[in-house]
Design a protein around this motif. Structure first.
Motif, PDB file in Angstrom:
ATOM      1  N   TYR A 140     -67.318 -13.634 -75.883  1.00  0.00           N
ATOM      2  CA  TYR A 140     -66.846 -13.309 -74.532  1.00  0.00           C
ATOM      3  C   TYR A 140     -65.377 -13.717 -74.293  1.00  0.00           C
ATOM      4  N   GLY A 180     -60.004 -18.724 -60.750  1.00  0.00           N
ATOM      5  CA  GLY A 180     -60.570 -19.980 -60.281  1.00  0.00           C
ATOM      6  C   GLY A 180     -60.561 -21.008 -61.409  1.00  0.00           C
ATOM      7  N   GLN A 191     -66.449  -9.894 -63.022  1.00  0.00           N
ATOM      8  CA  GLN A 191     -67.607  -9.238 -63.622  1.00  0.00           C
ATOM      9  C   GLN A 191     -68.504  -8.627 -62.541  1.00  0.00           C
ATOM     10  N   ASP A 218     -62.832 -22.498 -63.059  1.00  0.00           N
ATOM     11  CA  ASP A 218     -63.775 -22.387 -64.181  1.00  0.00           C
ATOM     12  C   ASP A 218     -63.223 -21.585 -65.360  1.00  0.00           C
ATOM     13  N   GLN A 219     -62.099 -20.888 -65.152  1.00  0.00           N
ATOM     14  CA  GLN A 219     -61.539 -20.079 -66.249  1.00  0.00           C
ATOM     15  C   GLN A 219     -60.465 -20.805 -67.053  1.00  0.00           C
ATOM     16  N   VAL A 272     -65.444 -23.628 -55.651  1.00  0.00           N
ATOM     17  CA  VAL A 272     -66.440 -23.654 -54.588  1.00  0.00           C
ATOM     18  C   VAL A 272     -67.795 -23.979 -55.217  1.00  0.00           C
ATOM     19  N   ALA A 326     -60.431 -23.266 -55.378  1.00  0.00           N
ATOM     20  CA  ALA A 326     -60.525 -22.887 -56.791  1.00  0.00           C
ATOM     21  C   ALA A 326     -61.868 -23.282 -57.407  1.00  0.00           C
ATOM     22  N   GLY A 336     -66.961 -17.705 -53.254  1.00  0.00           N
ATOM     23  CA  GLY A 336     -66.241 -18.390 -54.330  1.00  0.00           C
ATOM     24  C   GLY A 336     -65.291 -17.425 -55.033  1.00  0.00           C
ATOM     25  N   ASN A 337     -65.763 -16.211 -55.314  1.00  0.00           N
ATOM     26  CA  ASN A 337     -64.887 -15.200 -55.924  1.00  0.00           C
ATOM     27  C   ASN A 337     -63.738 -14.843 -54.975  1.00  0.00           C
ATOM     28  N   LYS A 367     -72.374 -16.021 -58.682  1.00  0.00           N
ATOM     29  CA  LYS A 367     -72.978 -14.780 -58.190  1.00  0.00           C
ATOM     30  C   LYS A 367     -74.242 -14.411 -58.940  1.00  0.00           C
ATOM     31  N   MET A 413     -61.909 -11.530 -73.207  1.00  0.00           N
ATOM     32  CA  MET A 413     -61.069 -11.901 -72.060  1.00  0.00           C
ATOM     33  C   MET A 413     -59.609 -12.065 -72.491  1.00  0.00           C
ATOM     34  N   ASP A 432     -58.176  -8.653 -72.832  1.00  0.00           N
ATOM     35  CA  ASP A 432     -57.845  -8.077 -71.517  1.00  0.00           C
ATOM     36  C   ASP A 432     -56.423  -8.439 -71.116  1.00  0.00           C
ATOM     37  N   MET A 464     -70.623 -22.552 -57.452  1.00  0.00           N
ATOM     38  CA  MET A 464     -71.253 -21.392 -56.821  1.00  0.00           C
ATOM     39  C   MET A 464     -71.127 -20.194 -57.760  1.00  0.00           C
TER      40      MET A 464
HETATM   41  P1  TYM Z   1     -66.206 -14.175 -62.758  1.00  0.00           P
HETATM   42  O1  TYM Z   1     -66.653 -12.756 -62.582  1.00  0.00           O
HETATM   43  O2  TYM Z   1     -67.209 -15.216 -63.034  1.00  0.00           O
HETATM   44  O3  TYM Z   1     -65.405 -14.645 -61.476  1.00  0.00           O
HETATM   45  C1  TYM Z   1     -64.314 -13.891 -60.981  1.00  0.00           C
HETATM   46  C2  TYM Z   1     -63.232 -14.815 -60.436  1.00  0.00           C
HETATM   47  O4  TYM Z   1     -63.764 -15.672 -59.422  1.00  0.00           O
HETATM   48  C3  TYM Z   1     -63.527 -17.028 -59.753  1.00  0.00           C
HETATM   49  N1  TYM Z   1     -64.703 -17.818 -59.338  1.00  0.00           N
HETATM   50  C4  TYM Z   1     -64.655 -18.867 -58.521  1.00  0.00           C
HETATM   51  N2  TYM Z   1     -63.619 -19.477 -57.900  1.00  0.00           N
HETATM   52  C5  TYM Z   1     -63.918 -20.547 -57.123  1.00  0.00           C
HETATM   53  N3  TYM Z   1     -65.170 -21.036 -56.955  1.00  0.00           N
HETATM   54  C6  TYM Z   1     -66.225 -20.456 -57.561  1.00  0.00           C
HETATM   55  N4  TYM Z   1     -67.454 -20.937 -57.391  1.00  0.00           N
HETATM   56  C7  TYM Z   1     -65.989 -19.327 -58.396  1.00  0.00           C
HETATM   57  N5  TYM Z   1     -66.794 -18.518 -59.138  1.00  0.00           N
HETATM   58  C8  TYM Z   1     -65.987 -17.607 -59.706  1.00  0.00           C
HETATM   59  C9  TYM Z   1     -63.370 -17.060 -61.260  1.00  0.00           C
HETATM   60  O5  TYM Z   1     -62.635 -18.178 -61.675  1.00  0.00           O
HETATM   61  C10 TYM Z   1     -62.652 -15.756 -61.512  1.00  0.00           C
HETATM   62  O6  TYM Z   1     -61.262 -15.901 -61.272  1.00  0.00           O
HETATM   63  N6  TYM Z   1     -64.218 -14.449 -67.323  1.00  0.00           N
HETATM   64  C11 TYM Z   1     -63.967 -14.011 -65.951  1.00  0.00           C
HETATM   65  C12 TYM Z   1     -63.643 -12.547 -65.829  1.00  0.00           C
HETATM   66  C13 TYM Z   1     -62.535 -12.068 -66.671  1.00  0.00           C
HETATM   67  C14 TYM Z   1     -61.156 -12.314 -66.516  1.00  0.00           C
HETATM   68  C15 TYM Z   1     -60.499 -11.615 -67.544  1.00  0.00           C
HETATM   69  C16 TYM Z   1     -60.441 -13.068 -65.599  1.00  0.00           C
HETATM   70  C17 TYM Z   1     -62.649 -11.253 -67.766  1.00  0.00           C
HETATM   71  N7  TYM Z   1     -61.444 -10.968 -68.268  1.00  0.00           N
HETATM   72  C18 TYM Z   1     -59.110 -11.664 -67.694  1.00  0.00           C
HETATM   73  C19 TYM Z   1     -59.034 -13.108 -65.740  1.00  0.00           C
HETATM   74  C20 TYM Z   1     -58.405 -12.408 -66.771  1.00  0.00           C
HETATM   75  C21 TYM Z   1     -65.211 -14.285 -65.134  1.00  0.00           C
HETATM   76  O7  TYM Z   1     -66.290 -14.439 -65.609  1.00  0.00           O
HETATM   77  O8  TYM Z   1     -65.021 -14.231 -63.822  1.00  0.00           O
END
Ligand code: TYM
Length: 327
Positions: free
Chosen positions: A127, A146, A9, A148-149, A185, A183, A17-18, A197, A131, A134, A195
């Motif tokens: 939401y 990561g 996003q 959290d998904q 952070v 995976a 983390g991303n 954004k 996803m 997608d 963590m």
């Molecule tokens: P988003 O934008 O929050 O984060 C993008 C990716 O980064 C990973 N991530 C982390 N990994 C480790 N530690 C962290 N603190 C951390 N924060 C974020 C997330 O797991 C992600 O892989 N819903 C998703 C976006 C999305 C998506 C999709 C992903 C929309 N459609 C289809 C995969 C497939 C999201 O909010 O990611």
């Protein structure tokens, strides 16, 4: 060869983390797969955004995708809002998903603890269905994300199976790809929260585009635990997080790092970690800033990506509609 789909996003400053949880992994697997990496701008709208900032962040994410090493020869890089099939399939899947299962999504509950669900957008509630759309629109088999998904991926699999059961075999049921290291952070100022954004406190995260001195300062100020030994133990969540980031950044194991820093204290650990992060992120930052100097070129790349993605998406959308009786 697998079909890979993932997205980020454009809702803030992308963090380490991303990078460690997603981007780094995408780069590592890109050559052996067929990849779709999306900038999920429709998802960003589920919480309030400043339109001007959002449009800048979209380009910034595109620049970061390229700067970390995603190669347009292997990856289709595009904006979600430029391929209308995402929103259309999301509607179809909204009619397959259940209110109850969406009510149980922990991210929705987490994001509405303060303001309450009444004032959350309906988009935030649905939401995870967008996803799922997608991923299913590309019949992706592999979704590198990561930790959290995890729950969102499980819902995606449930919706694919339910659709196939109701309307006949249509969608591939995708697998998640979640690595052990990096995976999850945690925040530098609070190791009990992930963590993020979208955090308002800059000391919470290291941004991919942070300048090296800012990175050093943020790591220096990161929260630590009581005691002095550098060990990844349950009573030391902050040190464990720093060691995990260190390990994921360098590829060195946590036990190896523990023995390197044995008897040396937290200050030395932070110095070593800061330099390891700077070494990784500084070249990415430079490339991203150079790419951002030529926004027209980034837009061209995104348009070409949207065209390729759109062709794949419209076929899958047509099939899904026909199965539901909208042929
Ligand atoms: P988003 O934008 O929050 O984060 C993008 C990716 O980064 C990973 N991530 C982390 N990994 C480790 N530690 C962290 N603190 C951390 N924060 C974020 C997330 O797991 C992600 O892989 N819903 C998703 C976006 C999305 C998506 C999709 C992903 C929309 N459609 C289809 C995969 C497939 C999201 O909010 O990611």
């Amino acid at each position: 060869r697998q079909r890979v789909f993932s997205g980020i996003q454009p809702s803030g400053n992308l963090t380490i983390g991303n990078y460690l949880g997603a981007l780094k992994n995408w780069v590592a697997i890109q050559e052996e797969n067929e990849n779709f990496f999306c900038i999920v701008d429709l998802h960003a709208l589920t919480v309030p955004q400043d339109p001007k900032v959002l449009s800048e962040k979209i380009r910034e994410v595109a620049a970061i995708y390229l700067a970390v090493g995603l190669d347009p020869a292997h990856c289709t890089i595009f904006r979600q809002s430029k391929v209308s099939g995402h929103a259309e399939l999301a509607w179809l899947l909204n009619c397959v998903a259940r209110f109850g299962e969406l009510s149980r999504m922990t991210q929705f509950k987490d994001k509405t603890v303060r303001g309450g669900a009444d004032s959350a957008s309906a988009g935030l509630f649905t939401y995870p269905v967008l996803m799922a759309a997608d991923i299913l629109l590309y019949n992706a088999n592999l979704v590198p994300v990561g930790d959290d998904q995890r729950q969102h991926l499980e819902l995606t699999r449930t919706l694919a199976r339910r659709f196939n059961h109701l309307y006949g075999e249509t969608f591939v049921v995708p697998e998640g790809m979640i690595l052990e290291s990096g995976a999850r952070v945690m925040g530098l100022d609070d190791p009990t929260v992930k963590m993020s954004k979208s955090s308002k406190s800059p000391g919470h995260y290291v941004a991919i585009l942070d300048d090296p001195d800012v990175i050093r300062k943020k790591i220096r100020r990161a929260k630590t635990d009581s005691g002095t030994e550098v060990t990844a133990t349950p009573d030391k969540p902050a040190i464990t997080n720093l060691l995990d980031i260190y390990s994921a950044t360098t590829g060195r194991s946590v036990p190896e790092l523990e023995s390197e820093y044995a008897g040396r204290g937290y200050g030395d650990l932070k110095k070593g970690l800061a330099e390891a992060i700077v070494e990784t992120l500084a070249p990415i930052r430079e490339r991203a800033l150079a790419l951002l100097d030529d926004p027209a070129e980034l837009d061209r790349l995104l348009d070409a990506g949207a065209e390729r993605a759109g062709a794949v998406a419209s076929e899958a959308l047509g099939t899904a509609k026909a199965k539901m009786g909208l042929g």
